[in-house]
Scaffold this motif. Structure first.
Motif, PDB file in Angstrom:
ATOM      1  N   UNK A  10       0.841  -1.210   0.000  1.00  0.00           N
ATOM      2  CA  UNK A  10       0.000   0.000   0.000  1.00  0.00           C
ATOM      3  C   UNK A  10       0.874   1.257   0.000  1.00  0.00           C
ATOM      4  N   UNK A  14       1.406   4.043  -3.139  1.00  0.00           N
ATOM      5  CA  UNK A  14       1.160   5.482  -2.977  1.00  0.00           C
ATOM      6  C   UNK A  14       2.438   6.276  -3.265  1.00  0.00           C
ATOM      7  N   UNK A  39      -3.749  14.153  -0.104  1.00  0.00           N
ATOM      8  CA  UNK A  39      -3.301  13.238   0.945  1.00  0.00           C
ATOM      9  C   UNK A  39      -3.564  13.822   2.332  1.00  0.00           C
ATOM     10  N   UNK A  42      -7.185  13.097   3.014  1.00  0.00           N
ATOM     11  CA  UNK A  42      -7.354  11.660   3.288  1.00  0.00           C
ATOM     12  C   UNK A  42      -6.794  11.325   4.679  1.00  0.00           C
ATOM     13  N   UNK A  46      -8.828   9.701   7.724  1.00  0.00           N
ATOM     14  CA  UNK A  46      -8.379   8.481   8.407  1.00  0.00           C
ATOM     15  C   UNK A  46      -8.223   8.722   9.910  1.00  0.00           C
ATOM     16  N   UNK A  74      -8.182  -3.256  13.214  1.00  0.00           N
ATOM     17  CA  UNK A  74      -8.494  -2.146  12.300  1.00  0.00           C
ATOM     18  C   UNK A  74      -7.972  -0.824  12.862  1.00  0.00           C
ATOM     19  N   UNK A  77      -4.344  -0.689  12.147  1.00  0.00           N
ATOM     20  CA  UNK A  77      -4.115  -0.547  10.707  1.00  0.00           C
ATOM     21  C   UNK A  77      -4.424   0.880  10.243  1.00  0.00           C
ATOM     22  N   UNK A  81      -2.015   3.591   8.373  1.00  0.00           N
ATOM     23  CA  UNK A  81      -2.435   4.220   7.113  1.00  0.00           C
ATOM     24  C   UNK A  81      -2.413   5.746   7.233  1.00  0.00           C
ATOM     25  N   UNK A  85      -0.214   8.354   4.866  1.00  0.00           N
ATOM     26  CA  UNK A  85      -0.725   9.511   4.123  1.00  0.00           C
ATOM     27  C   UNK A  85      -0.165  10.824   4.661  1.00  0.00           C
ATOM     28  N   UNK A  88       3.047  11.137   2.879  1.00  0.00           N
ATOM     29  CA  UNK A  88       2.836  11.606   1.501  1.00  0.00           C
ATOM     30  C   UNK A  88       2.488  13.103   1.514  1.00  0.00           C
TER      31      UNK A  88
END
Lengths: 218, 101
Positions: A10, A14, A39, A42, A46, A74, A77, A81, A85, A88
């Motif tokens: 992942x 990205x 990003x 996002x 998140x 989750x 995770x 994530x 981001x 990024x």
């Protein structure tokens, strides 16, 4: 191992797509700026989802929707994530030809060439999120109480990220983004009130020091 | 196994969301950027009507355009976005130098 591979895939996807397009734009085009804005939005989404999931778990609401172990998994995770981001978000600024961002101005708060204060809040939010994510990994070493105190940093990260987004974001005037901020604030505030007002003994299932699935898994 | 599917699903949704947001932001910026054709058409209309344009705040040269853009950029994020769009064609080493930090 599979989870790590998936995460690496992942992150790699990205990074490759974002970095490649930014480089293709020659560092002077707006593509890096678009990537950073997208990003950032996002990452905030998140972060919101993870705060909501965390509050749902601690209030017991989450148990009705998802098995405890899956919720914990989750939760972890989503935190990773979010960090991907965030990386990024900051990293793509290095390719922006309009502002002279450097690794230093991306990583150190309040020295940004653009809106130093509001961007600085975003940097602090990012570091706070990173500390919270890291604290989960060392929970068994630092102890429950320290981990719990560090975990409260997630609220600071959330508030600072929202202030950063509203004040420094280029898309604050967009209706969809305003809806995101309002919806996010409404959801988190509601769940926070539920948690504060809920009976204390109903929201501390692991306070005795029992190892949770999250602690076992990481 | 279920957890892996859950993670894969979440990652897929997030990636799709990122791509969608990226495209949306690009389209919004493209739509809001002043078009050179429109500007030249308006200038032509003014000239054809024989009207004398007022002392224009419009920058006369690329370098002054960049300066104005930099001034606008220092105000609000929205102004920054506009300034970026406006100053983009003027790019130029001068533009970057004047924006500095």
């Amino acid at each position: 191992m599979r989870a790590s591979a998936m995460l690496a895939l992942c992150a790699g996807t990205i990074a490759t797509v974002s970095g490649g397009l930014a480089l293709r734009a020659g560092g002077t085009g707006p593509e890096a700026w678009y990537i950073s804005r997208a990003s950032g939005l996002v990452a905030f989404t998140l972060l919101t989802a993870n705060v909501v999931l965390g509050l749902s778990m601690s209030t017991g609401i989450g148990k009705r929707l998802l098995a405890a172990r899956m919720s914990y998994d989750l939760h972890g995770f989503l935190s990773v994530l979010t960090l991907v981001f965030l990386a990024v978000h900051g990293g793509s600024l290095l390719f922006d030809g309009f502002f002279a961002f450097t690794p230093l101005t991306v990583l150190v708060p309040f020295v940004s060439p653009y809106a130093p204060f509001w961007t600085g809040l975003g940097v602090v939010a990012g570091w706070s999120a990173a500390i919270v994510a890291a604290s989960v990994r060392v929970r068994s070493r630092v102890g429950y109480r320290t981990w719990r105190q560090l975990h409260y940093l997630s609220f600071a990260a959330y508030v600072l990220a929202m202030l950063h987004g509203i004040s420094a974001g280029s898309d604050t005037a967009v209706a969809g983004v305003q809806a995101l901020y309002l919806g996010s604030a409404g959801l988190v505030t509601t769940l926070l009130l539920v948690r504060i007002l809920a009976p204390r003994n109903s929201r501390r299932p692991t306070a005795s020091g029992a190892r949770t699935p999250a602690a076992q898994g990481r | 196994m279920t957890t892996n599917w859950l993670r894969a699903g979440v990652a897929g949704i997030v990636l799709a969301g990122f791509a969608g947001t990226w495209g949306y932001i690009r389209s919004v910026d493209d739509a809001s950027a002043p078009q050179a054709e429109t500007v030249s058409t308006l200038a032509g209309a003014v000239t054809a009507a024989g009207a004398t344009p007022p002392a224009s705040p419009t920058p006369a040269s690329p370098s002054s355009a960049a300066t104005s853009a930099a001034a606008a950029a220092s105000t609000t994020p929205t102004a920054t976005a506009t300034a970026r769009a406006t100053a983009a064609p003027a790019t130029a080493p001068g533009a970057r130098t004047s924006r500095g930090s």
